[in-house]
Design a protein around this motif. Structure first.
Motif, PDB file in Angstrom:
ATOM      1  N   UNK B  17       0.827  -1.211   0.000  1.00  0.00           N
ATOM      2  CA  UNK B  17       0.000   0.000   0.000  1.00  0.00           C
ATOM      3  C   UNK B  17       0.861   1.261   0.000  1.00  0.00           C
ATOM      4  N   UNK B  18       2.150   1.122   0.323  1.00  0.00           N
ATOM      5  CA  UNK B  18       3.017   2.299   0.249  1.00  0.00           C
ATOM      6  C   UNK B  18       3.318   2.658  -1.199  1.00  0.00           C
ATOM      7  N   UNK B  19       3.326   1.657  -2.058  1.00  0.00           N
ATOM      8  CA  UNK B  19       3.701   1.909  -3.442  1.00  0.00           C
ATOM      9  C   UNK B  19       2.500   2.075  -4.364  1.00  0.00           C
ATOM     10  N   UNK B  20       1.297   1.797  -3.843  1.00  0.00           N
ATOM     11  CA  UNK B  20       0.117   1.935  -4.685  1.00  0.00           C
ATOM     12  C   UNK B  20      -0.775   3.029  -4.127  1.00  0.00           C
ATOM     13  N   UNK B  21      -1.697   3.498  -4.915  1.00  0.00           N
ATOM     14  CA  UNK B  21      -2.561   4.597  -4.463  1.00  0.00           C
ATOM     15  C   UNK B  21      -4.023   4.259  -4.682  1.00  0.00           C
ATOM     16  N   UNK B  22      -4.526   3.312  -3.882  1.00  0.00           N
ATOM     17  CA  UNK B  22      -5.937   2.921  -3.998  1.00  0.00           C
ATOM     18  C   UNK B  22      -6.572   3.106  -2.626  1.00  0.00           C
ATOM     19  N   UNK B  23      -7.328   4.195  -2.452  1.00  0.00           N
ATOM     20  CA  UNK B  23      -7.830   4.464  -1.092  1.00  0.00           C
ATOM     21  C   UNK B  23      -8.927   3.504  -0.673  1.00  0.00           C
ATOM     22  N   UNK B 211      -7.856  -6.165  -5.171  1.00  0.00           N
ATOM     23  CA  UNK B 211      -8.292  -4.808  -4.866  1.00  0.00           C
ATOM     24  C   UNK B 211      -7.377  -3.764  -5.483  1.00  0.00           C
ATOM     25  N   UNK B 212      -6.066  -4.010  -5.381  1.00  0.00           N
ATOM     26  CA  UNK B 212      -5.102  -2.993  -5.824  1.00  0.00           C
ATOM     27  C   UNK B 212      -5.053  -2.870  -7.341  1.00  0.00           C
ATOM     28  N   UNK B 213      -5.251  -4.002  -8.034  1.00  0.00           N
ATOM     29  CA  UNK B 213      -5.018  -3.947  -9.480  1.00  0.00           C
ATOM     30  C   UNK B 213      -6.289  -4.134 -10.300  1.00  0.00           C
ATOM     31  N   UNK B 214      -7.439  -3.981  -9.650  1.00  0.00           N
ATOM     32  CA  UNK B 214      -8.719  -4.148 -10.322  1.00  0.00           C
ATOM     33  C   UNK B 214      -9.131  -2.856 -11.002  1.00  0.00           C
ATOM     34  N   UNK B 215      -8.537  -1.765 -10.614  1.00  0.00           N
ATOM     35  CA  UNK B 215      -8.935  -0.486 -11.168  1.00  0.00           C
ATOM     36  C   UNK B 215      -9.851   0.297 -10.243  1.00  0.00           C
ATOM     37  N   UNK B 216      -9.841  -0.044  -8.947  1.00  0.00           N
ATOM     38  CA  UNK B 216     -10.622   0.723  -7.977  1.00  0.00           C
ATOM     39  C   UNK B 216      -9.982   2.098  -7.770  1.00  0.00           C
TER      40      UNK B 216
END
Lengths: 187, 217
Positions: B17-23, B211-216
């Motif tokens: 979650x530090x490297x991705x930006x999906x709230x 969750x992270x790579x689904x496009x949310x």
């Protein structure tokens, strides 16, 4: 080159706990500083100012124990201690601890674990500042600050780390040399 | 759940979650952690503390980022929720894991050399003594009219001498109790690593990846 023995492992851990304890004494200082700077949007500055105390366990362990990996281990253990005893940042403490340790380790590694003097400590401060700042750019969004403010944060952080991890560490080492605990720093 | 596996799971998720930006994922993690903490009966006081402290720091950071930087509001929400996730995940981990069990598990399940495991434990158990020692050193200096600050080399000098002394004594004590570095050991308490632990760990990771790579958002 020396290897790890149980005595060194206990020493690094005790040192890490000591540093953690000393840091906790300054806990209120950080909170007050952060609260005072927050309304002006300068809260990260509190972090930068005091970061040096935080990362001191690394260079101190690296300088005293002189086994490859001691700076990393010292700083990482400091983070473990913090996580279990009162710290709230949990998993991110461990990651930052490991990164701070690697940062200061780089300084010692770049000089081949041979030179223990001003140059190595200054180098170690610089590498620590670069590595930890890189991490904050990702984790805390420092990358989206305006360039001027980002530069200010970096310079304050570097100075803080150099003061605590460089100057103070050297002064402590000098005392230890005078007490014949450390070999005299001829090189 | 097995402490080593739990630690690995928490660390991997924190890094991701530090490297991705999906709230939305951050919020989902928050809810899961909150339910877990309630389920494990974490004290209300601790829960409040774990909420108020990051609330202050996250607000201050977001305020600072919006004053001094050029972050989008989406990014600000990500940063804000991310801080809570760190704290809540850490809370779930530390409130459900004993340092002793973690060290045992690291030794048995993660093959950490026993000299590290027992060396750490020996030192960790000195914690109360170390706290007293810092107070003693300061008081002793005060009696001579010296105030030891965080930036006083003397404070650290004394602390280091004590640490050297104690580590010598502890190491000899361990040796005299029959501790031999690198010797094979048996374990009085074995830490189980059942199959369902791997399933929980794997499933949680798959869920986070989805969750992270689904496009949310």
């Amino acid at each position: 080159m020396k290897g790890w023995h149980v005595r060194d492992i206990i020493f690094v851990t005790i040192l890490a706990i000591f540093m953690g304890t000393i840091f906790f004494v300054t806990g209120p200082l950080y909170t007050v500083l952060a609260a005072a700077l927050a309304p002006a949007g300068l809260q990260p500055l509190a972090n930068e100012l005091l970061l040096g105390i935080w990362v001191m366990a690394g260079p101190l362990a690296g300088f005293i124990i002189r086994i490859p990996g001691s700076a990393t281990l010292g700083e990482f253990l400091g983070a473990v201690v913090e996580m279990f005893f009162g710290g709230i940042w949990g998993a991110s403490t461990l990651i930052s601890g490991a990164l701070q340790g690697i940062g200061s380790e780089l300084g010692f590694a770049l000089t081949g674990y041979k030179h223990y003097g001003w140059f190595t400590l200054a180098l170690s401060s610089l590498t620590t500042a670069i590595v930890t700042f890189g991490w904050d750019m990702i984790k805390n969004g420092y990358a989206s600050y305006h360039l001027g403010f980002m530069a200010l944060l970096f310079v304050v952080r570097l100075l803080s780390i150099f003061f605590f991890g460089g100057v103070l560490t050297k002064l402590i080492a000098n005392l230890l040399v005078r007490a014949h605990v450390l070999p005299s720093a001829a090189h | 759940m097995n402490p080593t596996l739990k630690l690995a799971l928490v660390l991997i998720i924190a890094l991701e979650i530090s490297f991705t930006q999906v709230w939305t994922v951050n919020v989902a993690l928050l809810v899961v952690c909150f339910i877990l903490m309630i389920a494990y009966r974490v004290k209300l006081k601790r829960l409040l503390w774990l909420t108020l402290v990051p609330l202050f720091f996250a607000t201050a950071l977001v305020w600072s980022l919006s004053l001094q930087g050029s972050a989008s509001s989406h990014f600000l929400i990500v940063i804000f929720t991310r801080m809570f996730v760190y704290v809540y995940m850490g809370g779930v981990f530390t409130q459900t894991t004993e340092p002793l069990m973690l060290t045992r598990s690291l030794e048995q399940n993660a093959k950490l050399p026993s000299k590290f495991a027992y060396g750490f434990l020996a030192a960790f158990n000195l914690l109360p003594k170390i706290r007293t020692e810092v107070a003693t050193i300061r008081a002793a200096a005060l009696m001579r009219g010296q105030v030891l600050h965080v930036w006083s080399p003397q404070l650290y000098f004394k602390v280091i001498l004590v640490a050297m002394n104690w580590s010598d004594q502890l190491a000899s004590a361990m040796a005299s109790h029959g501790f031999v570095e690198g010797a094979p050991r048996t374990h009085a308490v074995t830490v189980p690593l059942p199959k369902w632990n791997w399933w929980v760990c794997g499933m949680s990771l798959v869920a986070v990846q989805l969750g992270l790579f689904w496009g949310l958002p």
